[in-house]
Design a protein around this motif. Structure first.
Motif, PDB file in Angstrom:
ATOM      1  N   HIS A 174      52.549  52.377  48.987  1.00 33.77           N
ATOM      2  CA  HIS A 174      52.492  52.707  47.555  1.00 33.77           C
ATOM      3  C   HIS A 174      53.578  51.962  46.748  1.00 33.77           C
ATOM      4  CE1 HIS A 174      49.704  55.864  48.696  1.00 33.77           C
ATOM      5  NE2 HIS A 174      50.606  56.348  49.534  1.00 33.77           N
ATOM      6  N   SER A 175      53.685  50.651  47.005  1.00 35.51           N
ATOM      7  CA  SER A 175      54.655  49.839  46.271  1.00 35.51           C
ATOM      8  C   SER A 175      53.923  48.806  45.415  1.00 35.51           C
ATOM      9  CB  SER A 175      55.596  49.113  47.241  1.00 35.51           C
ATOM     10  OG  SER A 175      56.417  48.185  46.555  1.00 35.51           O
ATOM     11  N   PRO A 176      53.849  49.017  44.107  1.00 34.06           N
ATOM     12  CA  PRO A 176      53.185  48.041  43.234  1.00 34.06           C
ATOM     13  C   PRO A 176      53.836  46.658  43.305  1.00 34.06           C
ATOM     14  CG  PRO A 176      53.547  50.119  42.077  1.00 34.06           C
ATOM     15  CD  PRO A 176      54.322  50.194  43.350  1.00 34.06           C
ATOM     16  N   LEU A 177      55.161  46.615  43.477  1.00 36.10           N
ATOM     17  CA  LEU A 177      55.856  45.324  43.546  1.00 36.10           C
ATOM     18  C   LEU A 177      55.394  44.537  44.760  1.00 36.10           C
ATOM     19  CD1 LEU A 177      58.019  43.291  42.657  1.00 36.10           C
ATOM     20  CD2 LEU A 177      59.686  44.620  43.987  1.00 36.10           C
ATOM     21  N   ILE A 178      55.431  45.156  45.921  1.00 39.54           N
ATOM     22  CA  ILE A 178      55.024  44.463  47.150  1.00 39.54           C
ATOM     23  C   ILE A 178      53.546  44.105  47.106  1.00 39.54           C
ATOM     24  CG2 ILE A 178      54.695  44.745  49.637  1.00 39.54           C
ATOM     25  CD1 ILE A 178      57.311  46.308  49.690  1.00 39.54           C
ATOM     26  N   LEU A 179      52.718  45.034  46.625  1.00 38.52           N
ATOM     27  CA  LEU A 179      51.282  44.770  46.541  1.00 38.52           C
ATOM     28  C   LEU A 179      51.003  43.603  45.602  1.00 38.52           C
ATOM     29  CD1 LEU A 179      48.526  45.777  47.531  1.00 38.52           C
ATOM     30  CD2 LEU A 179      48.433  47.258  45.511  1.00 38.52           C
ATOM     31  N   GLY A 180      51.683  43.569  44.460  1.00 36.37           N
ATOM     32  CA  GLY A 180      51.464  42.499  43.490  1.00 36.37           C
ATOM     33  C   GLY A 180      51.959  41.155  43.981  1.00 36.37           C
ATOM     34  N   VAL A 181      53.182  41.129  44.531  1.00 35.21           N
ATOM     35  CA  VAL A 181      53.732  39.867  45.036  1.00 35.21           C
ATOM     36  C   VAL A 181      52.926  39.386  46.237  1.00 35.21           C
ATOM     37  CG1 VAL A 181      55.757  38.755  46.070  1.00 35.21           C
ATOM     38  CG2 VAL A 181      56.040  40.346  44.164  1.00 35.21           C
ATOM     39  N   GLY A 182      52.503  40.339  47.100  1.00 39.89           N
ATOM     40  CA  GLY A 182      51.681  39.964  48.246  1.00 39.89           C
ATOM     41  C   GLY A 182      50.347  39.381  47.823  1.00 39.89           C
ATOM     42  N   ALA A 183      49.750  39.947  46.753  1.00 41.78           N
ATOM     43  CA  ALA A 183      48.484  39.406  46.243  1.00 41.78           C
ATOM     44  C   ALA A 183      48.679  37.987  45.704  1.00 41.78           C
ATOM     45  CB  ALA A 183      47.935  40.312  45.145  1.00 41.78           C
ATOM     46  N   LEU A 184      49.789  37.754  45.028  1.00 44.85           N
ATOM     47  CA  LEU A 184      50.092  36.404  44.531  1.00 44.85           C
ATOM     48  C   LEU A 184      50.276  35.429  45.697  1.00 44.85           C
ATOM     49  CD1 LEU A 184      52.580  37.263  41.633  1.00 44.85           C
ATOM     50  CD2 LEU A 184      50.248  36.393  41.393  1.00 44.85           C
ATOM     51  N   CYS A 185      50.925  35.903  46.763  1.00 41.90           N
ATOM     52  CA  CYS A 185      51.070  35.066  47.962  1.00 41.90           C
ATOM     53  C   CYS A 185      49.699  34.646  48.495  1.00 41.90           C
ATOM     54  CB  CYS A 185      51.824  35.824  49.052  1.00 41.90           C
ATOM     55  SG  CYS A 185      53.596  36.009  48.776  1.00 41.90           S
TER      56      CYS A 185
END
Length: 211
Positions: A174-185
């Motif tokens: 439940h981390s929007p930061l990790i989910l968002g950065v991971g999606a960009l990766c």
């Protein structure tokens, strides 16, 4: 599920490192972009040491394996990296730059620990440097004018190795930061896979045309 995704990430990134070592010696170059290599080695050395000194987890064992693999990749960087730079960059200047880059990487990683603590810092720093690495792989492909020192295996394994913890810590954590950065990766990684695939098929078609 978290353990499964951790193991998947560990295997995929180990494949990246082994393939990078092979590509480096095969093409007499280094296969991981310099800034990303410095950050990776600093991350793995710090967290492998911390895990060994406190509680050796599955991720801790993986970190130790990665750190050892990074030593071999660092060897290819120092052995062949000078040839990638302009002639005015002397060997001494190259080594000085590499040491400064490494010291900076360790400082950045330790600042993450100071700011966020041992539990959260490795996740935040890992995903941010992963995003940097994803962009740098594309930049390295462009700078070298093709896939020298790289491979489609590295590209695919890097994507999977980052996607697994994105799901683990971004979605399940439940981390929007990790989910968002991971999606960009993933966006950059898939673009890199496309570049590598196109370069491979282009070389194959060229070989057919010559024959």
């Amino acid at each position: 599920m978290i353990l499964f995704l951790t193991v998947v990430s560990g295997i995929a990134w180990t494949v990246v490192y082994v393939a990078a070592i092979r590509s480096g010696f095969r093409d007499r170059t280094y296969a991981i972009p310099a800034a990303a290599l410095a950050l990776n080695f600093a991350w793995e050395a710090i967290y492998a040491s911390h895990s060994a000194a406190t509680r050796l987890s599955v991720q801790g064992v993986i970190n130790i394996v990665w750190a050892l693999a990074d030593v071999a990749i660092l060897y290819t960087f120092f052995r062949f990296g000078r040839a990638e730079l302009p002639a005015w960059v002397t060997r001494q200047l190259f080594v000085s730059w590499a040491v400064l880059l490494g010291a900076t990487a360790f400082a950045v990683q330790l600042l993450f620990v100071t700011e966020f603590g041992w539990e959260v810092a490795p996740r935040y720093s890992a995903f941010l440097q992963n995003l940097l690495m994803s962009g740098l792989f594309i930049a390295m492909f462009v700078a070298r004018g093709g896939p020298r020192g790289q491979s489609l295996l590295i590209a695919n394994a890097k994507w999977i190795g980052t996607l697994a913890p994105t799901i683990a810590f971004g979605w399940y954590g439940h981390s929007p930061l990790i989910l968002g950065v991971g999606a960009l990766c993933s966006i950059f990684d898939l673009a890199y896979i496309g570049l590598m695939w196109r370069a491979g098929t282009g070389a194959a078609f060229a070989g057919v045309a010559r024959s």
